[in-house]
Scaffold this motif. Structure first.
Motif, PDB file in Angstrom:
ATOM      1  N   GLU A  80     -60.099 -28.320 -74.532  1.00 33.70           N
ATOM      2  CA  GLU A  80     -59.486 -28.115 -73.402  1.00 33.70           C
ATOM      3  C   GLU A  80     -58.151 -28.666 -73.952  1.00 33.70           C
ATOM      4  O   GLU A  80     -57.721 -29.846 -74.394  1.00 33.70           O
ATOM      5  CB  GLU A  80     -60.033 -28.545 -72.761  1.00 33.70           C
ATOM      6  N   THR A  81     -56.575 -28.111 -73.373  1.00 35.45           N
ATOM      7  CA  THR A  81     -55.455 -27.771 -73.647  1.00 35.45           C
ATOM      8  C   THR A  81     -54.860 -28.198 -72.453  1.00 35.45           C
ATOM      9  O   THR A  81     -54.542 -27.618 -70.942  1.00 35.45           O
ATOM     10  CB  THR A  81     -55.138 -26.991 -74.442  1.00 35.45           C
ATOM     11  N   LEU A  82     -53.933 -29.608 -72.115  1.00 38.24           N
ATOM     12  CA  LEU A  82     -53.285 -29.237 -70.165  1.00 38.24           C
ATOM     13  C   LEU A  82     -52.316 -28.073 -70.910  1.00 38.24           C
ATOM     14  O   LEU A  82     -51.499 -28.457 -71.513  1.00 38.24           O
ATOM     15  CB  LEU A  82     -52.962 -30.997 -70.714  1.00 38.24           C
ATOM     16  N   LEU A  84     -49.583 -28.364 -69.107  1.00 36.05           N
ATOM     17  CA  LEU A  84     -48.214 -28.466 -68.747  1.00 36.05           C
ATOM     18  C   LEU A  84     -46.616 -29.020 -69.404  1.00 36.05           C
ATOM     19  O   LEU A  84     -46.093 -29.401 -68.750  1.00 36.05           O
ATOM     20  CB  LEU A  84     -48.794 -30.134 -68.307  1.00 36.05           C
ATOM     21  N   GLN A  90     -48.238 -30.876 -76.166  1.00 43.58           N
ATOM     22  CA  GLN A  90     -49.215 -30.524 -75.741  1.00 43.58           C
ATOM     23  C   GLN A  90     -50.089 -31.977 -75.822  1.00 43.58           C
ATOM     24  O   GLN A  90     -49.862 -32.400 -76.737  1.00 43.58           O
ATOM     25  CB  GLN A  90     -49.945 -29.634 -76.005  1.00 43.58           C
ATOM     26  N   PHE A  91     -51.202 -32.227 -74.728  1.00 45.82           N
ATOM     27  CA  PHE A  91     -52.523 -32.739 -74.728  1.00 45.82           C
ATOM     28  C   PHE A  91     -52.695 -31.874 -74.527  1.00 45.82           C
ATOM     29  O   PHE A  91     -53.739 -31.084 -74.445  1.00 45.82           O
ATOM     30  CB  PHE A  91     -52.046 -33.921 -73.394  1.00 45.82           C
ATOM     31  N   ILE A 175     -59.665 -40.391 -68.334  1.00 45.01           N
ATOM     32  CA  ILE A 175     -58.678 -38.626 -69.052  1.00 45.01           C
ATOM     33  C   ILE A 175     -59.482 -38.280 -67.965  1.00 45.01           C
ATOM     34  O   ILE A 175     -59.594 -36.449 -68.107  1.00 45.01           O
ATOM     35  CB  ILE A 175     -59.559 -38.941 -70.425  1.00 45.01           C
ATOM     36  N   CYS A 176     -60.556 -37.927 -67.570  1.00 44.67           N
ATOM     37  CA  CYS A 176     -61.366 -36.956 -66.434  1.00 44.67           C
ATOM     38  C   CYS A 176     -60.399 -36.664 -65.078  1.00 44.67           C
ATOM     39  O   CYS A 176     -61.043 -35.210 -65.280  1.00 44.67           O
ATOM     40  CB  CYS A 176     -62.817 -37.507 -65.904  1.00 44.67           C
ATOM     41  N   GLN A 177     -59.476 -37.381 -64.508  1.00 44.99           N
ATOM     42  CA  GLN A 177     -58.886 -36.614 -63.849  1.00 44.99           C
ATOM     43  C   GLN A 177     -57.731 -35.454 -64.731  1.00 44.99           C
ATOM     44  O   GLN A 177     -57.436 -34.617 -63.695  1.00 44.99           O
ATOM     45  CB  GLN A 177     -58.513 -37.522 -62.830  1.00 44.99           C
ATOM     46  N   GLN A 178     -57.760 -36.008 -65.183  1.00 44.59           N
ATOM     47  CA  GLN A 178     -56.918 -34.930 -66.420  1.00 44.59           C
ATOM     48  C   GLN A 178     -57.489 -33.915 -67.029  1.00 44.59           C
ATOM     49  O   GLN A 178     -57.316 -32.597 -66.865  1.00 44.59           O
ATOM     50  CB  GLN A 178     -55.585 -35.481 -67.065  1.00 44.59           C
ATOM     51  N   PHE A 179     -58.885 -33.867 -67.575  1.00 39.43           N
ATOM     52  CA  PHE A 179     -59.443 -32.966 -68.093  1.00 39.43           C
ATOM     53  C   PHE A 179     -60.374 -33.026 -68.079  1.00 39.43           C
ATOM     54  O   PHE A 179     -61.735 -33.427 -67.973  1.00 39.43           O
ATOM     55  CB  PHE A 179     -59.266 -33.437 -70.360  1.00 39.43           C
TER      56      PHE A 179
END
Length: 214
Positions: A80-82, A84, A90-91, A175-179
């Motif tokens: 998965e890539t954010l 944003l 990129q994250f 990190i699960c809130q973002q990914f």
């Protein structure tokens, strides 16, 4: 008159004795047949029980193969890539960023290959339920797979826990809130691997019971 009646009675006694001997000789094979039939019934029932256990073993192996393949493919395709940031900044989260997840993929892939190779041996145990060598081999390898899959699942579960909750002492951030998609997929893979490990434990138990009854 007396001599004739005496000889007549003797003839009757002789004929009764001969008929009794004939009945005894006829009854002896019948009794032997009954005994042989009585001994054969438990033997057939025992063979049927072994075949039933072998069929159940084959079904369990199919279920284990499905679950461990699902775990391996889910974890191995997790990425998965954010969206944003720009393409230059990129994250990204991928399974191969963490050694525990890489080991998980390798362990589940090996378990999948083993289950595919074990299916012919399981079929042999169905066709020949009295065979011992194949059952003993499967018992040993199933025990190895229990340790292998459990180790992979436990290592991945520890990382999943940190991804969900983090660790303030070591400054690990959750990190699960973002990914979110990444965490859902790896969590599902870990659950599937634990189910596969449980099925392997059932296979070990049933194989041990089947060998014990030989």
């Amino acid at each position: 008159m007396d001599s004739k009646s005496t000889s007549y009675e003797t003839a009757i006694n002789v004929s009764k004795t001969e008929s009794t001997k004939q009945k005894t000789c006829t009854a002896a094979p019948a009794a032997a047949t009954i005994v042989a039939t009585t001994k054969a019934i438990p033997h057939n029932q025992k063979g049927g029980w072994r075949r039933g256990v072998a069929i159940f073993d084959f079904i369990l192996r199919l279920f284990a193969l499905v679950t461990v393949l699902a775990a391996a493919t889910t974890m191995g395709t997790t990425d998965e890539t954010l969206p944003l940031f720009t393409q230059f900044f990129q994250f990204q989260a991928s399974y191969d960023d963490l050694p525990a997840f890489s080991y998980f993929v390798v362990a589940t892939a090996i378990a999948s290959a083993y289950l595919v190779l074990s299916l012919p041996f399981s079929i042999v145990c169905i066709v020949r339920p009295h065979i011992v060598g194949a059952k003993l081999l499967l018992l040993i390898l199933d025990t190895v797979m229990v340790a292998f899959t459990t180790a992979g699942a436990a290592a991945a579960a520890a990382i999943v826990y940190l991804a969900h909750n983090g660790n303030s002492t070591t400054q690990w951030l959750a990190i699960c809130q973002q990914f979110g998609d990444f965490c859902q997929r790896v969590s599902g893979a870990v659950v599937a691997s634990f189910i596969a490990a449980f099925i392997f434990i059932l296979l070990v138990v049933f194989s041990a019971v089947a060998l014990r009854r030989h």
